[in-house]
Motif scaffolding. Structure first.
Motif, mmCIF file in Angstrom:
data_model
loop_
_atom_site.group_PDB
_atom_site.id
_atom_site.type_symbol
_atom_site.label_atom_id
_atom_site.label_comp_id
_atom_site.label_asym_id
_atom_site.label_seq_id
_atom_site.Cartn_x
_atom_site.Cartn_y
_atom_site.Cartn_z
ATOM 1 N N ARG A 1 0.514 -1.481 0.013
ATOM 2 C CA ARG A 1 -0.264 -0.339 0.206
ATOM 3 C C ARG A 1 0.986 1.237 -0.143
ATOM 4 N N ASN A 2 2.070 1.765 1.009
ATOM 5 C CA ASN A 2 2.719 2.216 0.502
ATOM 6 C C ASN A 2 3.735 2.691 -0.573
ATOM 7 N N SER A 3 4.349 1.543 -1.276
ATOM 8 C CA SER A 3 4.190 1.587 -2.043
ATOM 9 C C SER A 3 4.020 2.711 -3.300
ATOM 10 N N ILE A 4 1.955 1.769 -3.800
ATOM 11 C CA ILE A 4 1.333 2.327 -3.900
ATOM 12 C C ILE A 4 0.971 3.942 -4.154
ATOM 13 N N GLY A 5 0.945 4.204 -2.720
ATOM 14 C CA GLY A 5 0.828 6.027 -2.044
ATOM 15 C C GLY A 5 1.984 6.605 -3.102
ATOM 16 N N ILE A 6 3.608 6.078 -2.277
ATOM 17 C CA ILE A 6 3.826 7.002 -3.140
ATOM 18 C C ILE A 6 4.415 6.985 -5.085
ATOM 19 N N GLY A 7 3.927 6.084 -5.128
ATOM 20 C CA GLY A 7 4.046 6.040 -6.849
ATOM 21 C C GLY A 7 2.940 7.395 -7.457
ATOM 22 N N ILE A 8 1.789 7.669 -6.425
ATOM 23 C CA ILE A 8 0.919 7.910 -6.192
ATOM 24 C C ILE A 8 1.668 10.051 -6.328
ATOM 25 N N ALA A 9 2.148 10.080 -5.561
ATOM 26 C CA ALA A 9 2.575 11.218 -5.005
ATOM 27 C C ALA A 9 3.722 11.896 -6.249
ATOM 28 N N LYS A 10 4.089 10.575 -6.656
ATOM 29 C CA LYS A 10 5.618 10.872 -7.169
ATOM 30 C C LYS A 10 4.544 11.248 -9.023
ATOM 31 N N ALA A 11 3.544 10.924 -8.967
ATOM 32 C CA ALA A 11 3.209 10.482 -11.004
ATOM 33 C C ALA A 11 2.302 11.944 -10.614
ATOM 34 N N VAL A 12 1.799 12.176 -9.451
ATOM 35 C CA VAL A 12 1.343 13.752 -9.318
ATOM 36 C C VAL A 12 2.360 14.877 -9.181
ATOM 37 N N PHE A 13 3.078 15.121 -8.864
ATOM 38 C CA PHE A 13 4.750 15.541 -8.921
ATOM 39 C C PHE A 13 5.246 16.079 -10.223
ATOM 40 N N ILE A 14 4.862 15.422 -10.552
ATOM 41 C CA ILE A 14 5.758 14.877 -11.876
ATOM 42 C C ILE A 14 4.369 16.183 -12.862
ATOM 43 N N ALA A 15 3.056 15.786 -12.532
ATOM 44 C CA ALA A 15 2.249 15.885 -13.865
ATOM 45 C C ALA A 15 2.234 17.571 -13.562
ATOM 46 N N ALA A 16 2.431 17.983 -12.066
ATOM 47 C CA ALA A 16 2.322 19.677 -11.961
ATOM 48 C C ALA A 16 3.433 19.922 -12.600
ATOM 49 N N LEU A 17 4.702 19.234 -12.113
ATOM 50 C CA LEU A 17 5.993 20.138 -12.745
ATOM 51 C C LEU A 17 5.966 20.001 -13.794
ATOM 52 N N ALA A 18 5.653 19.459 -14.991
ATOM 53 C CA ALA A 18 5.245 19.376 -16.056
ATOM 54 C C ALA A 18 4.312 20.738 -16.394
ATOM 55 N N ALA A 19 3.284 21.208 -15.621
ATOM 56 C CA ALA A 19 2.478 21.745 -16.106
ATOM 57 C C ALA A 19 2.940 23.120 -16.334
ATOM 58 N N LEU A 20 3.378 23.402 -15.121
ATOM 59 C CA LEU A 20 4.537 24.528 -14.509
ATOM 60 C C LEU A 20 5.248 24.813 -15.587
ATOM 61 N N PHE A 21 6.110 23.598 -16.408
ATOM 62 C CA PHE A 21 7.000 24.009 -17.062
ATOM 63 C C PHE A 21 6.085 24.100 -18.381
ATOM 64 N N PHE A 22 5.318 23.965 -18.574
ATOM 65 C CA PHE A 22 3.994 24.191 -20.022
ATOM 66 C C PHE A 22 3.699 25.950 -20.368
#
Length: 55
Positions: A9-30
């Protein structure tokens, strides 16, 4: 064979957090790129009301 201390469960939560972080970072660069294009950053100078180019 030892069992892991943390459940999957923790690794899934960390994976989701990383995906959200990467998506937010990509949106900021855009958005930064859009802002730079709108302000004509790539042209190297500002156009004045009289047509000259400068700082």
């Amino acid at each position: 064979m030892k069992t892991p201390l943390h459940s999957g469960r923790n690794s899934i939560g960390i994976g989701i957090a990383k995906a959200v972080f990467i998506a937010a970072l990509a949106a900021l660069f855009f958005l930064l790129g859009q802002s730079m294009a709108n302000h004509r950053f790539h042209q190297g100078g500002r156009r004045h009301w009289n047509g000259s180019v400068g700082q």
